[in-house]
Design a protein around this motif. Structure first.
Motif, PDB file in Angstrom:
ATOM      1  N   THR A   5       0.969  -1.137   0.070  1.00 10.59           N
ATOM      2  CA  THR A   5       0.018  -0.178   0.040  1.00 10.59           C
ATOM      3  C   THR A   5       0.789   1.164   0.144  1.00 10.59           C
ATOM      4  O   THR A   5       1.960   1.210   0.493  1.00 10.59           O
ATOM      5  CB  THR A   5      -1.007   0.004   1.078  1.00 10.59           C
ATOM      6  N   THR A   6       0.285   2.391  -0.559  1.00 14.97           N
ATOM      7  CA  THR A   6       1.164   3.487  -0.307  1.00 14.97           C
ATOM      8  C   THR A   6       1.255   3.897   1.036  1.00 14.97           C
ATOM      9  O   THR A   6       2.433   4.680   1.265  1.00 14.97           O
ATOM     10  CB  THR A   6       0.163   4.862  -1.011  1.00 14.97           C
ATOM     11  N   THR A   7       0.331   3.601   1.879  1.00  9.93           N
ATOM     12  CA  THR A   7       0.737   3.934   3.265  1.00  9.93           C
ATOM     13  C   THR A   7       1.891   3.331   3.868  1.00  9.93           C
ATOM     14  O   THR A   7       3.043   3.949   4.632  1.00  9.93           O
ATOM     15  CB  THR A   7      -0.458   3.621   4.299  1.00  9.93           C
ATOM     16  N   GLU A   8       2.046   2.002   3.580  1.00 12.38           N
ATOM     17  CA  GLU A   8       3.321   1.120   3.950  1.00 12.38           C
ATOM     18  C   GLU A   8       4.762   1.904   3.396  1.00 12.38           C
ATOM     19  O   GLU A   8       5.599   1.888   4.065  1.00 12.38           O
ATOM     20  CB  GLU A   8       3.145  -0.233   3.726  1.00 12.38           C
ATOM     21  N   ARG A  10       5.309   4.631   2.080  1.00 13.92           N
ATOM     22  CA  ARG A  10       5.689   5.943   2.792  1.00 13.92           C
ATOM     23  C   ARG A  10       6.143   5.767   4.139  1.00 13.92           C
ATOM     24  O   ARG A  10       7.320   6.588   4.394  1.00 13.92           O
ATOM     25  CB  ARG A  10       4.296   7.106   2.990  1.00 13.92           C
ATOM     26  N   GLN A  11       5.715   5.154   5.035  1.00 14.81           N
ATOM     27  CA  GLN A  11       6.260   4.641   6.229  1.00 14.81           C
ATOM     28  C   GLN A  11       7.391   4.387   6.308  1.00 14.81           C
ATOM     29  O   GLN A  11       8.537   4.548   6.824  1.00 14.81           O
ATOM     30  CB  GLN A  11       5.252   3.828   7.099  1.00 14.81           C
ATOM     31  N   GLU A  95      -2.247   7.700  -6.017  1.00 14.59           N
ATOM     32  CA  GLU A  95      -2.647   7.569  -4.713  1.00 14.59           C
ATOM     33  C   GLU A  95      -1.453   7.825  -3.648  1.00 14.59           C
ATOM     34  O   GLU A  95      -1.651   8.798  -2.727  1.00 14.59           O
ATOM     35  CB  GLU A  95      -3.139   6.009  -4.302  1.00 14.59           C
ATOM     36  N   TYR A  96      -0.237   7.633  -4.177  1.00 11.82           N
ATOM     37  CA  TYR A  96       0.889   7.963  -3.160  1.00 11.82           C
ATOM     38  C   TYR A  96       1.011   9.380  -3.089  1.00 11.82           C
ATOM     39  O   TYR A  96       1.266  10.126  -2.003  1.00 11.82           O
ATOM     40  CB  TYR A  96       2.307   7.472  -3.734  1.00 11.82           C
ATOM     41  N   GLY A  99      -1.348  11.382  -0.650  1.00 11.77           N
ATOM     42  CA  GLY A  99      -1.309  11.034   0.837  1.00 11.77           C
ATOM     43  C   GLY A  99      -0.493  11.862   1.390  1.00 11.77           C
ATOM     44  O   GLY A  99      -0.153  12.389   2.619  1.00 11.77           O
TER      45      GLY A  99
END
Length: 99
Positions: A5-8, A10-11, A95-96, A99
């Protein structure tokens, strides 16, 4: 391997990780905006760049494009070529960047 995912992503980047990122968009798309550390290899150029990527065959490789369609094709292609840990960035750069 499961997609990412983009969240993962980015983290992981914020934590200082430097995963092998391949941006399969066209150069003009990459020039407009890109994910830091991503190597731009357009989808159509992957076959001729395989030798350059050989060292990554057993390492995690994350592919992305604008929305996930081209990178899904890139994931399938790299997997067919013997890459064992290819992950597609879900939602792509669109999506990235949102965020």
């Amino acid at each position: 391997m499961a997609d990412i995912t983009t969240t993962e992503l980015r983290q992981r980047l914020q934590a200082g990780e430097t995963p092998h990122l391949i941006d399969v968009r066209e150069p003009w798309e990459n020039e407009e905006a890109s994910i830091p550390t991503a190597q731009n290899i357009p989808l159509g150029s992957l076959p001729e760049k395989l030798d350059d990527l050989d060292a990554w065959k057993d390492e995690e490789v994350i592919v992305h494009c604008k929305s996930g369609s081209r990178s899904s094709q890139a994931k399938a292609y790299l997997t067919q070529q013997g890459f064992s840990n290819v992950r597609n960035l879900l939602g792509g750069f669109t999506e990235y960047s949102a965020g």
